[in-house]
Design a protein around this motif. Sequence first.
Motif, PDB file in Angstrom:
ATOM      1  N   ASP A 140      23.390 -17.339 -10.753  1.00 19.03           N
ATOM      2  CA  ASP A 140      23.149 -15.899 -10.920  1.00 19.03           C
ATOM      3  C   ASP A 140      23.502 -15.134  -9.635  1.00 19.03           C
ATOM      4  O   ASP A 140      24.109 -14.058  -9.692  1.00 19.03           O
ATOM      5  N   ALA A 141      23.100 -15.690  -8.491  1.00 19.94           N
ATOM      6  CA  ALA A 141      23.379 -15.038  -7.210  1.00 19.94           C
ATOM      7  C   ALA A 141      24.882 -14.946  -6.959  1.00 19.94           C
ATOM      8  O   ALA A 141      25.380 -13.939  -6.446  1.00 19.94           O
ATOM      9  N   LYS A 142      25.594 -16.004  -7.332  1.00 21.45           N
ATOM     10  CA  LYS A 142      27.042 -16.013  -7.130  1.00 21.45           C
ATOM     11  C   LYS A 142      27.702 -14.882  -7.917  1.00 21.45           C
ATOM     12  O   LYS A 142      28.630 -14.229  -7.422  1.00 21.45           O
ATOM     13  N   SER A 143      27.205 -14.625  -9.117  1.00 20.47           N
ATOM     14  CA  SER A 143      27.761 -13.546  -9.930  1.00 20.47           C
ATOM     15  C   SER A 143      27.530 -12.184  -9.270  1.00 20.47           C
ATOM     16  O   SER A 143      28.438 -11.346  -9.224  1.00 20.47           O
ATOM     17  N   VAL A 144      26.328 -11.980  -8.731  1.00 26.91           N
ATOM     18  CA  VAL A 144      26.001 -10.711  -8.067  1.00 26.91           C
ATOM     19  C   VAL A 144      26.827 -10.548  -6.793  1.00 26.91           C
ATOM     20  O   VAL A 144      27.371  -9.476  -6.504  1.00 26.91           O
ATOM     21  N   ALA A 160      24.892 -18.338   0.295  1.00 27.13           N
ATOM     22  CA  ALA A 160      24.925 -18.818  -1.089  1.00 27.13           C
ATOM     23  C   ALA A 160      25.731 -20.116  -1.189  1.00 27.13           C
ATOM     24  O   ALA A 160      25.342 -21.057  -1.906  1.00 27.13           O
ATOM     25  N   ASN A 161      26.844 -20.194  -0.481  1.00 22.50           N
ATOM     26  CA  ASN A 161      27.652 -21.424  -0.497  1.00 22.50           C
ATOM     27  C   ASN A 161      26.902 -22.590   0.152  1.00 22.50           C
ATOM     28  O   ASN A 161      27.020 -23.739  -0.291  1.00 22.50           O
ATOM     29  N   PHE A 162      26.132 -22.296   1.191  1.00 21.03           N
ATOM     30  CA  PHE A 162      25.353 -23.347   1.849  1.00 21.03           C
ATOM     31  C   PHE A 162      24.324 -23.929   0.886  1.00 21.03           C
ATOM     32  O   PHE A 162      24.155 -25.162   0.789  1.00 21.03           O
ATOM     33  N   ASP A 203      29.707 -11.908  -6.040  1.00 18.25           N
ATOM     34  CA  ASP A 203      31.106 -11.643  -6.385  1.00 18.25           C
ATOM     35  C   ASP A 203      31.321 -10.166  -6.721  1.00 18.25           C
ATOM     36  O   ASP A 203      32.345  -9.569  -6.356  1.00 18.25           O
ATOM     37  N   GLY A 204      30.343  -9.594  -7.418  1.00 25.38           N
ATOM     38  CA  GLY A 204      30.428  -8.166  -7.749  1.00 25.38           C
ATOM     39  C   GLY A 204      30.388  -7.299  -6.501  1.00 25.38           C
ATOM     40  O   GLY A 204      31.113  -6.297  -6.392  1.00 25.38           O
ATOM     41  N   LEU A 205      29.528  -7.696  -5.530  1.00 22.52           N
ATOM     42  CA  LEU A 205      29.465  -6.969  -4.263  1.00 22.52           C
ATOM     43  C   LEU A 205      30.798  -7.045  -3.521  1.00 22.52           C
ATOM     44  O   LEU A 205      31.251  -6.069  -2.914  1.00 22.52           O
ATOM     45  N   GLY A 206      31.415  -8.211  -3.559  1.00 16.65           N
ATOM     46  CA  GLY A 206      32.701  -8.378  -2.890  1.00 16.65           C
ATOM     47  C   GLY A 206      33.772  -7.475  -3.474  1.00 16.65           C
ATOM     48  O   GLY A 206      34.559  -6.869  -2.740  1.00 16.65           O
TER      49      GLY A 206
END
Length: 255
Positions: free
Chosen positions: A113-117, A88-90, A119-122
């Motif tokens: 949107d992916a970053k939000s998901v 995602a960062n790439f 972060d939740g997984l983390g």
Amino acid sequence: VVLKVGNYMNGTGARGGAYGFKLDTLKKLADTKSVDNKTTLLQFLIMDFEKNRKHLLEFPQDFPHLADGCRESLVECTKDVKQVENDANFVKNQIKEGESDAFQKVITEFVEDAKSVIDGLGVLLTSISQKFDALKKYYGELPATDTTTFFETLNAFVTLYQRSYETLLRQRKAAEDRKKAEKRRAEMAAKRGGGAGASGPDGEGAVDKVLREAQEGVRVQRKPRGVPGMQQPMGMGMGGFDPALLRAGLKKTNK
């Protein structure tokens, strides 16, 4: 209960007086047998549960998801989440600022949107890791123990317990069936009059004696091979145990 039994069997020796045991020890309960080689230590515990601790009989129901836990590795899950974060960062770094074409707009919204998901997984992964670390510490397992090894050990014990309980129930049913069959044979022999006149010293006919003993549940016990009784406490998995002595010792520890 297992700890009490183990300390009783090990007595005052180097292995006695333990404060705990490794989970892997639970799998050895089915390998330790009585002096007559008819009862395992696990079956002895089940019979104790039936008489004194009925609430423990169905304890496997408290672990409905052990099989699922065996298939998931927390180490591998951590690696997967980390890889997704890197990907995602790439993608985010490849987005050029200042461009306003349709693709740029779509990919920017997707990354957000992916970053939000992710972060939740983390957050979820961190919570699970902390809980599992506490669980390992509670059971005295090594910090490096993965979820697969931990839950496979528990699942193996639960499976052994269920099989031992089923075997015990089958043995009881077989004994009851044999008793009923002996009683029927004795009754049939009595009706045929076979053995009439064959009386023992007390005047009781042979058939009458067989019928009486069958009704009373008398059995001719064969002497077990080896040591007839446990002369001293014995270690789990290192020789037989005397169920009667162990039952008496366990009853004393419960007082």
